[in-house]
Design a protein around this motif. Sequence first.
Motif, mmCIF file in Angstrom:
data_model
loop_
_atom_site.group_PDB
_atom_site.id
_atom_site.type_symbol
_atom_site.label_atom_id
_atom_site.label_comp_id
_atom_site.label_asym_id
_atom_site.label_seq_id
_atom_site.Cartn_x
_atom_site.Cartn_y
_atom_site.Cartn_z
ATOM 1 N N PRO A 93 40.347 -29.908 -44.457
ATOM 2 C CA PRO A 93 41.027 -28.967 -45.346
ATOM 3 C C PRO A 93 41.604 -29.700 -46.549
ATOM 4 C CG PRO A 93 42.422 -29.487 -43.465
ATOM 5 C CD PRO A 93 41.105 -30.156 -43.204
ATOM 6 N N ALA A 94 41.786 -28.962 -47.623
ATOM 7 C CA ALA A 94 42.398 -29.571 -48.805
ATOM 8 C C ALA A 94 43.895 -29.772 -48.607
ATOM 9 C CB ALA A 94 42.143 -28.702 -50.033
ATOM 10 N N ASN A 95 44.509 -28.908 -47.787
ATOM 11 C CA ASN A 95 45.946 -28.973 -47.557
ATOM 12 C C ASN A 95 46.249 -28.670 -46.100
ATOM 13 O OD1 ASN A 95 47.024 -29.095 -50.498
ATOM 14 N ND2 ASN A 95 45.629 -27.344 -50.533
ATOM 15 N N THR A 97 48.342 -26.660 -45.087
ATOM 16 C CA THR A 97 48.672 -25.244 -44.977
ATOM 17 C C THR A 97 47.447 -24.345 -45.042
ATOM 18 O OG1 THR A 97 49.097 -25.225 -47.360
ATOM 19 C CG2 THR A 97 51.004 -25.528 -45.906
ATOM 20 N N ASP A 98 46.259 -24.926 -45.168
ATOM 21 C CA ASP A 98 45.036 -24.129 -45.172
ATOM 22 C C ASP A 98 44.802 -23.524 -43.789
ATOM 23 O OD1 ASP A 98 44.646 -24.762 -47.793
ATOM 24 O OD2 ASP A 98 43.098 -26.276 -47.440
ATOM 25 N N GLY A 99 43.857 -22.600 -43.698
ATOM 26 C CA GLY A 99 43.594 -21.886 -42.455
ATOM 27 C C GLY A 99 43.224 -22.801 -41.299
ATOM 28 N N TYR A 100 43.619 -22.370 -40.088
ATOM 29 C CA TYR A 100 43.330 -23.144 -38.878
ATOM 30 C C TYR A 100 42.149 -22.492 -38.157
ATOM 31 C CZ TYR A 100 44.169 -25.952 -34.702
ATOM 32 O OH TYR A 100 44.052 -26.839 -33.644
ATOM 33 N N PRO A 101 40.981 -23.135 -38.132
ATOM 34 C CA PRO A 101 39.784 -22.501 -37.572
ATOM 35 C C PRO A 101 39.761 -22.534 -36.046
ATOM 36 C CG PRO A 101 39.278 -24.721 -38.300
ATOM 37 C CD PRO A 101 40.714 -24.462 -38.680
ATOM 38 N N ARG A 102 38.955 -21.682 -35.454
ATOM 39 C CA ARG A 102 38.744 -21.715 -34.007
ATOM 40 C C ARG A 102 37.644 -22.698 -33.643
ATOM 41 N NH1 ARG A 102 38.162 -15.704 -31.790
ATOM 42 N NH2 ARG A 102 38.198 -16.883 -29.839
ATOM 43 N N SER A 103 36.793 -23.029 -34.584
ATOM 44 C CA SER A 103 35.657 -23.923 -34.358
ATOM 45 C C SER A 103 36.110 -25.327 -33.978
ATOM 46 C CB SER A 103 34.824 -23.991 -35.640
ATOM 47 O OG SER A 103 34.031 -25.151 -35.691
ATOM 48 N N ALA A 104 35.400 -25.932 -33.015
ATOM 49 C CA ALA A 104 35.686 -27.321 -32.656
ATOM 50 C C ALA A 104 35.451 -28.245 -33.834
ATOM 51 C CB ALA A 104 34.823 -27.739 -31.463
ATOM 52 N N GLN A 112 41.811 -34.801 -37.541
ATOM 53 C CA GLN A 112 41.366 -36.194 -37.673
ATOM 54 C C GLN A 112 41.254 -36.523 -39.154
ATOM 55 O OE1 GLN A 112 38.169 -35.245 -34.554
ATOM 56 N NE2 GLN A 112 38.268 -37.495 -34.441
ATOM 57 N N ALA A 113 42.071 -37.456 -39.600
ATOM 58 C CA ALA A 113 42.174 -37.743 -41.030
ATOM 59 C C ALA A 113 40.945 -38.430 -41.582
ATOM 60 C CB ALA A 113 43.405 -38.609 -41.291
ATOM 61 N N ASP A 114 40.225 -39.159 -40.741
ATOM 62 C CA ASP A 114 39.109 -39.963 -41.225
ATOM 63 C C ASP A 114 38.089 -40.150 -40.103
ATOM 64 O OD1 ASP A 114 40.159 -42.101 -39.570
ATOM 65 O OD2 ASP A 114 41.535 -42.624 -41.192
ATOM 66 N N THR A 115 37.076 -40.957 -40.375
ATOM 67 C CA THR A 115 36.021 -41.200 -39.380
ATOM 68 C C THR A 115 36.313 -42.423 -38.515
ATOM 69 O OG1 THR A 115 34.752 -42.512 -40.972
ATOM 70 C CG2 THR A 115 34.294 -40.145 -40.878
ATOM 71 N N ALA A 116 37.519 -42.973 -38.633
ATOM 72 C CA ALA A 116 37.883 -44.175 -37.880
ATOM 73 C C ALA A 116 38.678 -43.856 -36.626
ATOM 74 C CB ALA A 116 38.680 -45.129 -38.774
ATOM 75 N N CYS A 117 38.631 -42.607 -36.176
ATOM 76 C CA CYS A 117 39.330 -42.238 -34.945
ATOM 77 C C CYS A 117 38.422 -41.376 -34.061
ATOM 78 C CB CYS A 117 40.648 -41.532 -35.245
ATOM 79 S SG CYS A 117 40.498 -40.139 -36.401
ATOM 80 N N PRO A 118 37.221 -41.878 -33.723
ATOM 81 C CA PRO A 118 36.320 -41.086 -32.890
ATOM 82 C C PRO A 118 36.915 -40.834 -31.510
ATOM 83 C CG PRO A 118 35.550 -43.353 -33.043
ATOM 84 C CD PRO A 118 36.682 -43.210 -34.011
ATOM 85 N N ILE A 119 36.714 -39.623 -31.025
ATOM 86 C CA ILE A 119 37.247 -39.229 -29.729
ATOM 87 C C ILE A 119 36.112 -39.162 -28.716
ATOM 88 C CG2 ILE A 119 38.397 -37.380 -28.439
ATOM 89 C CD1 ILE A 119 39.845 -36.647 -31.050
#
Length: 340
Positions: A93-95, A97-104, A112-119
């Motif tokens: 999201p840009a912010n 406060t943007d919408g919270y999706p149901r999609s995984a 996840q702020a970046d690609t350096a925290c894979p789960i």
Amino acid sequence: MKAIFDERQWHHDPKHFMANGKRLPCPEQPARIEKLLTGAQAAQCEVSAPTDHGQGPIAALHSPEYLTFLRNIYTRWQRIPDAGEEVIPNIHPANRTDGYPRSAVGQAGFHQADTACPIGEGTWEAAYWSAQTALSAADLVAGGDMAAYALCRPPGHHAFGDLAGGFCFLNNAGIAAEHLRMKGLRPAILDVDVHHGNGTQGIFYDRDDVLTVSLHADPVRFYPFFWGHAQERGEGRGLGYNLNLPLPRGTDDDAFLAALDSGLTRIADFGADVIVVALGLDAFEGDPFQGFAVTTTGFGRIGAAIAKLGLPTLFVQEGGYLCDELGDNLAATLTGFEDA
């Protein structure tokens, strides 16, 4: 010095790491544990397992929405046709406060702020017990020990209240500091990792009951880029309770110790009665991230400088990546503190 570690921290085994457009092996490997345990034992630490404090102390800093995400996202991710083996975001999201999706996929981008925290499959379990490790070590310090070491892995200082990033999922140092505060103490967090503790700063930025101090490579050209600049001093009640000391790439022992002295002076002026050290060992001259040029001897001097404040001190492991000297640098820090 007593140390806390839980074997379940081995279960987080990230595979992927994006850097400069390339897919690389993740530097935050389970093998770090072996080297850090060797260093703790060389410093004559007595290593024991943590007790389970439950989710309450974690939820004191992290939103229930985020904790639900961390606990369930790997299972949900596996239901996506042809999904990768790890949860890695591809949209954000840009912010906040943007919408919270149901999609995984959408929630991964939100949390996840970046690609350096894979789960992966073992990430939540390892992160949970990493936080419990910090909490149990905090209990030792609150109970009268002059110092304790928490071998926390995965690390935590890039984790915000509802956002993972930079190998981090739960903010172990912040959780420990809040736990100590709830016991009636006045904690300061001192972050000596080569990367700015942006998650820690974000959590406490508008608060005046926990001081945050960070020494790190200048983010103008270094991760995490968007946080860690000297003008970031806190806001609202927290204005003046956050101190960033960005330093040039290649900073050596003497320059680092000079900046550390400024940070320790601020901690004394805050009237702290306990210090939580976010102990990054990646300031080392031979660390793969190549940010600073601190030597093994320099880590001993860092430990000794912190000890001179005469305050109970909790060392919480942050960065420090695979190199031959990783355990030596931990041993030097803890021994330097003890000897001083």
